[in-house]
Design an enzyme around this catalytic site. Structure first.
Site, PDB file in Angstrom:
ATOM      1  N   ALA A   1      -2.498  -5.753  -4.383  1.00  0.00           N
ATOM      2  CA  ALA A   1      -3.474  -6.731  -3.901  1.00  0.00           C
ATOM      3  C   ALA A   1      -4.917  -6.290  -4.134  1.00  0.00           C
ATOM      4  O   ALA A   1      -5.846  -7.051  -3.842  1.00  0.00           O
ATOM      5  CB  ALA A   1      -3.260  -6.993  -2.410  1.00  0.00           C
TER       6      ALA A   1
ATOM      7  N   PRO B   1      -5.221  -2.838   2.017  1.00  0.00           N
ATOM      8  CA  PRO B   1      -4.466  -3.753   1.156  1.00  0.00           C
ATOM      9  C   PRO B   1      -3.407  -3.027   0.344  1.00  0.00           C
ATOM     10  O   PRO B   1      -3.568  -1.843   0.012  1.00  0.00           O
ATOM     11  CB  PRO B   1      -5.545  -4.331   0.235  1.00  0.00           C
ATOM     12  N   HIS B   2      -2.331  -3.706   0.041  1.00  0.00           N
ATOM     13  CA  HIS B   2      -1.312  -3.190  -0.865  1.00  0.00           C
ATOM     14  C   HIS B   2      -1.947  -2.922  -2.229  1.00  0.00           C
ATOM     15  O   HIS B   2      -2.898  -3.606  -2.630  1.00  0.00           O
ATOM     16  CB  HIS B   2      -0.184  -4.218  -0.992  1.00  0.00           C
ATOM     17  N   THR B   3      -1.436  -1.935  -2.945  1.00  0.00           N
ATOM     18  CA  THR B   3      -1.979  -1.596  -4.263  1.00  0.00           C
ATOM     19  C   THR B   3      -2.033  -2.806  -5.180  1.00  0.00           C
ATOM     20  O   THR B   3      -3.008  -3.020  -5.904  1.00  0.00           O
ATOM     21  CB  THR B   3      -1.132  -0.493  -4.921  1.00  0.00           C
TER      22      THR B   3
ATOM     23  N   PRO C   1      -1.754  -8.905   1.377  1.00  0.00           N
ATOM     24  CA  PRO C   1      -0.599  -8.074   1.738  1.00  0.00           C
ATOM     25  C   PRO C   1      -1.032  -6.669   2.120  1.00  0.00           C
ATOM     26  O   PRO C   1      -1.903  -6.072   1.484  1.00  0.00           O
ATOM     27  CB  PRO C   1       0.241  -8.067   0.451  1.00  0.00           C
TER      28      PRO C   1
END
Length: 345
Positions: free
Chosen positions: A235, A231-233, A167
């Site tokens: 993830a 990346p999302h935190t 993500p």
């Protein structure tokens, strides 16, 4: 003790809870009871099938606490992404614009729609709850890497090349800067809706609606450019697991939120390359200095745990009774093991 096993129908309630947790949308873990039930059944059917080569199989695993019976995470592996329809990503390219007369030579970063991931094995659907990650630094590695150990043992079920789409960056309301700057202009749908409708980036409408010409990155908004490949935190733990395994980012990004696409070769992944099969015996174990993945060799009854062992274990592994019981093995049975290296200092 935490261990990894295949998902089963009785896990549905907890899986649905995970899917509805706050965080980035996971189209591979939809917050829908019926679709999750189909996902679990597809995994069961895949495990029970006699496979000679990879196809449309998907394998769903869960992270369980052996004491409480509670689930703390889930992760999947898809035998072949885009089995029925192409799987789309953006490939990072450099386009050269040159004029001898003007003495100009410019290299411009561009994104090109690609289906190079089609037909490769995909790591997907990863989730570990925050409390477990904070309590056990190895929990994410156990869940993520157990899939590699399973694939290494059952090579006929998977392809040579593997990848994972993580993500990308979204705000607290779930809005993606990259989607707002690119995808929304073509689809006129919000990000969350498209995440679920895409069904895993394998829909013909993606090719029908997205631009076939290169997208010149300098023409995108600064917000869209800033999040590309990030990346999302939530993830980050999985991102670090993939890096430790040997997967590499930078060549591709996701077509919706520009999250990183990590690629690699299954047999080069650390848990496959450094893994070995050894006989196991039950007994008292002196405290080891290094975490090792240890799994049985089954399919439907696959189990995987992390055990502290010496840096160079003997040919016959002595495992604690509780590990023997969790793996559901007998004296002298074979197990597969691999060191959990590449951990942050």
């Amino acid at each position: 003790m935490l261990f990894v096993r295949p998902g089963k129908p009785s896990d549905l309630e907890e899986l649905e809870h995970m899917a509805r947790e706050t965080g980035p949308v996971l189209h591979s873990l939809p917050p829908d009871h019926q679709r999750l039930a189909q996902h679990v059944q597809h995994s069961i059917d895949s495990l029970e099938s006699d496979i000679e080569y990879p196809g449309e199989e998907t394998y769903l695993f869960v992270l369980e606490d052996s004491v409480t019976g509670r689930l703390h995470g889930t992760a999947s592996i898809v035998a072949m992404a885009g089995f029925s329809e192409p799987f789309y990503v953006f490939r990072n390219e450099v386009v050269v614009h040159a004029s001898r007369a003007l003495k100009v030579n410019h290299r411009v970063h561009a994104l090109v729609l690609s289906h190079e991931m089609t037909g490769r094995t995909r790591l997907t659907g990863f989730y570990v709850d925050h409390a477990t990650q904070q309590h056990s630094a190895l929990a994410a590695h156990l869940l993520s890497r157990a899939r590699i150990l399973f694939a290494a043992q059952h090579r006929e079920r998977f392809t040579h090349e593997i990848f994972a789409v993580l993500p990308g960056i979204t705000d607290a309301q779930g809005h993606s800067p990259f989607w707002e700057g690119v995808g929304y202009k073509f689809f006129k749908r919000d990000f969350k809706q498209m995440e679920i409708e895409s069904g895993g980036r394998s829909r013909t409408f993606i090719a029908e609606m997205m631009p076939v010409d290169p997208l010149y990155v300098p023409l995108l908004s600064e917000d869209a450019q800033r999040v590309m490949g990030e990346p999302h935190t939530d993830a980050l733990p999985n991102y670090e697991c993939h890096l430790a395994e040997g997967l590499e980012p930078d060549k591709f990004v996701d077509i919706f939120d520009a999250g990183p696409v990590l690629t690699g070769v299954l047999d080069v992944c650390q848990s496959a390359r450094l893994g070995s099969v050894r006989h196991a015996t039950r007994g008292k174990v002196d405290a080891g200095s290094m975490p090792w993945l240890v799994s049985n060799l089954y399919t439907t009854d696959f189990r995987c745990v992390i055990v502290m062992l010496p840096e160079t274990p003997p040919a016959t592994l002595t495992l604690p009774p509780e590990v023997f019981d969790l793996l559901d093995i007998q004296e002298g049975d074979l197990v597969r093991c691999a060191p959990v290296g590449g951990l942050p200092a």
